[in-house]
Design an enzyme around this catalytic site. Structure first.
Site, PDB file in Angstrom:
ATOM      1  N   LYS A   1       0.827  -1.212   0.000  1.00 18.57           N
ATOM      2  CA  LYS A   1       0.000   0.000   0.000  1.00 18.57           C
ATOM      3  C   LYS A   1       0.862   1.262   0.000  1.00 18.57           C
ATOM      4  CE  LYS A   1      -2.146  -1.142   3.890  1.00 18.57           C
ATOM      5  NZ  LYS A   1      -1.588  -2.446   4.239  1.00 18.57           N
TER       6      LYS A   1
ATOM      7  N   ARG B   1      -9.149   1.053   9.147  1.00 20.98           N
ATOM      8  CA  ARG B   1      -8.757  -0.314   9.510  1.00 20.98           C
ATOM      9  C   ARG B   1      -9.822  -1.003  10.345  1.00 20.98           C
ATOM     10  NH1 ARG B   1      -3.008   0.600   9.130  1.00 20.98           N
ATOM     11  NH2 ARG B   1      -1.716  -1.192   9.620  1.00 20.98           N
TER      12      ARG B   1
ATOM     13  N   ARG C   1      11.720  -6.063   4.517  1.00 21.29           N
ATOM     14  CA  ARG C   1      11.624  -4.691   5.029  1.00 21.29           C
ATOM     15  C   ARG C   1      12.288  -4.576   6.404  1.00 21.29           C
ATOM     16  NH1 ARG C   1       5.799  -2.070   5.057  1.00 21.29           N
ATOM     17  NH2 ARG C   1       5.515  -3.267   6.944  1.00 21.29           N
TER      18      ARG C   1
ATOM     19  N   ARG D   1      12.091  -1.503  11.059  1.00 23.09           N
ATOM     20  CA  ARG D   1      10.892  -1.073  11.779  1.00 23.09           C
ATOM     21  C   ARG D   1      10.632  -2.007  12.960  1.00 23.09           C
ATOM     22  NH1 ARG D   1       5.706   0.128   8.023  1.00 23.09           N
ATOM     23  NH2 ARG D   1       4.685  -0.970   9.718  1.00 23.09           N
TER      24      ARG D   1
ATOM     25  N   ARG E   1      -0.139  -8.213  13.799  1.00 23.78           N
ATOM     26  CA  ARG E   1      -0.686  -7.320  12.770  1.00 23.78           C
ATOM     27  C   ARG E   1      -1.590  -8.071  11.794  1.00 23.78           C
ATOM     28  NH1 ARG E   1       4.733  -5.321  10.792  1.00 23.78           N
ATOM     29  NH2 ARG E   1       3.655  -4.257   9.095  1.00 23.78           N
TER      30      ARG E   1
HETATM   31  P1  ADP Z   1       1.347  -1.920   7.876  1.00 24.47           P
HETATM   32  O1  ADP Z   1       2.657  -2.066   7.224  1.00 24.47           O
HETATM   33  O2  ADP Z   1       1.011  -3.008   8.821  1.00 24.47           O
HETATM   34  O3  ADP Z   1       0.231  -1.610   6.927  1.00 24.47           O
HETATM   35  P2  ADP Z   1       1.173   0.790   9.013  1.00 24.47           P
HETATM   36  O4  ADP Z   1       2.403   1.535   8.765  1.00 24.47           O
HETATM   37  O5  ADP Z   1      -0.049   1.150   8.243  1.00 24.47           O
HETATM   38  O6  ADP Z   1       1.538  -0.736   8.882  1.00 24.47           O
HETATM   39  O7  ADP Z   1       0.762   0.877  10.570  1.00 24.47           O
HETATM   40  C1  ADP Z   1       1.697   0.566  11.585  1.00 24.47           C
HETATM   41  C2  ADP Z   1       0.971   0.520  12.933  1.00 24.47           C
HETATM   42  O8  ADP Z   1       0.364   1.781  13.205  1.00 24.47           O
HETATM   43  C3  ADP Z   1      -0.191  -0.473  13.046  1.00 24.47           C
HETATM   44  O9  ADP Z   1       0.234  -1.774  13.351  1.00 24.47           O
HETATM   45  C4  ADP Z   1      -1.015   0.162  14.159  1.00 24.47           C
HETATM   46  O10 ADP Z   1      -0.445  -0.039  15.441  1.00 24.47           O
HETATM   47  C5  ADP Z   1      -0.900   1.634  13.855  1.00 24.47           C
HETATM   48  N1  ADP Z   1      -1.955   2.100  12.926  1.00 24.47           N
HETATM   49  C6  ADP Z   1      -1.767   2.620  11.694  1.00 24.47           C
HETATM   50  N2  ADP Z   1      -2.932   2.956  11.116  1.00 24.47           N
HETATM   51  C7  ADP Z   1      -3.894   2.625  12.002  1.00 24.47           C
HETATM   52  C8  ADP Z   1      -5.321   2.697  11.985  1.00 24.47           C
HETATM   53  N3  ADP Z   1      -5.993   3.189  10.932  1.00 24.47           N
HETATM   54  N4  ADP Z   1      -5.989   2.268  13.082  1.00 24.47           N
HETATM   55  C9  ADP Z   1      -5.354   1.785  14.143  1.00 24.47           C
HETATM   56  N5  ADP Z   1      -4.019   1.662  14.225  1.00 24.47           N
HETATM   57  C10 ADP Z   1      -3.291   2.077  13.163  1.00 24.47           C
END
Ligand code: ADP
Length: 187
Positions: free
Chosen positions: A13, A88, A127, A133, A144
Site C-alpha cells: 500500500k 482499519r 523490510r 521497523r 498485525r
Molecule cells: P502496515 O505495514 O502493517 O500496513 P502501518 O504503517 O499502516 O503498517 O501501521 C503501523 C501501525 O500503526 C499499526 O500496526 C497500528 O499499530 C498503527 N496504525 C496505523 N494505522 C492505524 C489505523 N488506521 N488504526 C489503528 N491503528 C493504526
C-alpha cells in the site's frame, strides 16, 4: 478523487500510494506514517502509541480519525486523497464516510491489493532487514496479521455493499502492480 488502498500488512500500500502521489498529484494519507512521525517528534501522542504499535496492535479509532480529519483540507486542495492503512475498522470507515460527506467528496473506489500470505511474510522480512521497523518482527507481524483478519477484513463486505471494492492482483513487480492499479482507477 478519493480512494482507499486496502490490503494486509506488506501488501504494498505504501509503495503504491507514493507512486500515485507522483503520477496523479494526490495526497497520501497514511495513518501509520503519521503515527511514526509523532513518535519521532516525541510528542505526547507519539509516546502514548509507541508500545501499541510495536506489539502490532491497533491504536484507538479516536486517535486515527482525528489525525485523518486534520489532513482532509490539504487533500481537498490537491484534488484527491489516497487513504493508506486507514480505515482499519468498521467504525473508522463509518467516520470517514461522515467526514467526507460533509465535504461532498466521497470515496470513489477501494482498491484491494491481493497478495499470498507467504509473499507477505517474505516482504515484511525483507523490510525488517532494510528499514528496521520495530513492528516488522515475526511476533509483531503475527499480531498485525491477526488484527487485519479480525478487525480490518470486515471492511471487505462493508465496501462491497457500497459497490466500491475493486480487487487488484498485488503479486509481481512494482511496475506491474502500478499498471493494474491505474487500469482499475481509470476503468
Ligand atoms: P502496515 O505495514 O502493517 O500496513 P502501518 O504503517 O499502516 O503498517 O501501521 C503501523 C501501525 O500503526 C499499526 O500496526 C497500528 O499499530 C498503527 N496504525 C496505523 N494505522 C492505524 C489505523 N488506521 N488504526 C489503528 N491503528 C493504526
Amino acid at each position: 478523487m478519493n480512494i482507499i488502498l486496502f490490503g494486509p500488512p506488506g501488501a504494498g500500500k505504501g509503495t503504491q500510494s507514493k507512486r500515485l502521489v507522483q503520477s496523479r498529484g494526490w495526497v497520501q494519507l497514511s495513518t501509520g506514517d503519521m503515527l511514526r512521525d509523532a513518535r519521532k517528534a516525541g510528542t505526547e501522542l507519539g509516546n502514548r502509541v509507541a508500545g501499541i504499535m510495536d506489539r502490532g496492535e491497533l491504536v484507538s479509532d479516536e486517535i486515527v480519525i482525528a489525525l485523518i480529519n486534520e489532513r482532509l483540507p490539504e487533500a481537498e486542495a490537491a484534488g484527491g486523497a489516497i487513504f493508506d492503512g486507514f480505515p482499519r475498522t468498521v467504525p473508522q470507515a463509518e467516520a470517514l464516510d461522515r467526514l467526507l460527506a460533509e465535504r461532498s467528496s466521497p470515496i470513489a473506489k477501494v482498491v484491494r491489493l491481493v497478495v499470498d500470505q507467504d509473499e507477505l511474510v517474505a516482504r515484511v522480512e525483507k523490510r525488517a532487514a532494510e528499514e528496521g521497523r520495530a513492528d516488522d518482527t515475526v511476533d509483531a507481524f503475527k499480531v498485525r496479521l491477526k488484527a487485519y483478519n479480525d478487525q480490518t477484513a470486515p471492511l471487505i463486505p462493508f465496501y462491497t455493499g457500497q459497490n466500491k471494492l475493486v480487487d487488484v492482483d498485488g503479486m509481481g513487480s512494482m511496475d506491474e502492480v502500478s499498471a493494474r492499479i491505474n487500469a482499475a482507477l481509470d476503468a
